[in-house]
Design an enzyme around this catalytic site. Structure first.
Site, PDB file in Angstrom:
ATOM      1  N   ASP A 123      -6.133   1.145   0.064  1.00  0.00           N
ATOM      2  CA  ASP A 123      -6.460   1.480   1.448  1.00  0.00           C
ATOM      3  C   ASP A 123      -7.920   1.112   1.718  1.00  0.00           C
ATOM      4  O   ASP A 123      -8.622   0.595   0.850  1.00  0.00           O
ATOM      5  CB  ASP A 123      -6.173   2.959   1.738  1.00  0.00           C
ATOM      6  CG  ASP A 123      -7.027   3.882   0.885  1.00  0.00           C
ATOM      7  OD1 ASP A 123      -7.974   3.403   0.236  1.00  0.00           O
ATOM      8  OD2 ASP A 123      -6.741   5.083   0.848  1.00  0.00           O
ATOM      9  N   LYS A 134       0.837  -1.208   0.000  1.00  0.00           N
ATOM     10  CA  LYS A 134       0.000   0.000   0.000  1.00  0.00           C
ATOM     11  C   LYS A 134       0.872   1.259   0.000  1.00  0.00           C
ATOM     12  O   LYS A 134       0.692   2.162  -0.816  1.00  0.00           O
ATOM     13  CB  LYS A 134      -0.935  -0.023   1.218  1.00  0.00           C
ATOM     14  CG  LYS A 134      -1.920   1.128   1.227  1.00  0.00           C
ATOM     15  CD  LYS A 134      -2.894   1.007   2.371  1.00  0.00           C
ATOM     16  CE  LYS A 134      -2.247   1.445   3.657  1.00  0.00           C
ATOM     17  NZ  LYS A 134      -3.207   1.512   4.777  1.00  0.00           N
TER      18      LYS A 134
END
Ligand code: SF4
Length: 211
Positions: free
Chosen positions: A140, A122
């Site tokens: 996310d 991420k």
């Protein structure tokens, strides 16, 4: 599920809604700060990270300073963002590695970014997209929730990596990074986690409403 063409319509609608598509972490254009703030943001709001960052970067204005920081003092400053002991350790180690190997800035490949302590896919994708302008999907919590609701992912896409792969294939490479920033803004304004405002949603005609 959407195909490339209808996914492009969603991308375009979000672009009209949020032309700026800025990252919600205020890192002042300094790449190493975005990396540190991303580590801080795990299980913490971007708003809190922005508040903590003010004191943090005032006290430690360079990656060198953070790499050599007193661990107790660093923990004190970042305590309110949770998981602070692990985050403090990772921030110091990542800054040390950036100073030692990468000229005090985050590297520009996924492989090298993943070697920095505290950095997963991420964060790595956030850096690749935001700093280096490379195609990158940041999975996310907003991205995962809204992609599923809209019908941009398939029921079998359960993990962040599966969602990243699905969206990477569906969204135009040049649009990917901004698309993810826009999903964050859209997720705060309309498609909230607990009570999505479907009746007022500008994307309702494009949404499969997989709630
Ligand atoms: S219609 Fe509802 S579920 Fe679909 S994107 Fe809009 S707010 Fe989210």
């Amino acid at each position: 599920m959407h195909n490339k063409q209808s996914a492009a319509e969603i991308v375009s609608a979000l672009k009209q809604l949020y032309p700026a598509a800025e990252c919600s972490l205020s890192y002042g254009g300094e790449p190493w700060k975005l990396l540190v703030m991303s580590i801080l943001s795990a299980q913490c709001t971007d708003r809190r990270v922005n508040i903590i960052a003010e004191e943090l970067f005032q006290k430690y204005p360079t990656p060198e300073a953070l790499a050599n920081s007193d661990i107790n003092e660093l923990e004190r400053i970042i305590k309110s963002c949770g998981l602070y002991k692990t985050k403090a350790k990772n921030i110091r180690a990542s800054c040390a590695l950036m100073v030692e190997k990468y000229d005090s800035t985050p590297p520009d490949t996924l492989e090298e970014l993943l070697k920095l302590p505290g950095v997963g896919r991420k964060i790595a994708n956030l850096i690749l997209g935001d700093i280096y302008g490379k195609p990158a999907i940041v999975t996310d919590t907003h991205c995962m929730r809204i992609s599923k609701r809209l019908g941009l992912t398939a029921p079998e896409d359960k993990t962040p990596f599966a969602i990243e792969r699905r969206l990477s294939a569906l969204i135009e490479p040049a649009e990917q990074s901004d698309f993810c920033h826009r999903l964050v803004l859209f997720g705060r304004e309309y498609c909230t986690a607990r009570s999505p405002r479907c009746n007022e949603c500008p994307l309702i005609s494009l949404c499969e409403r997989n709630l």
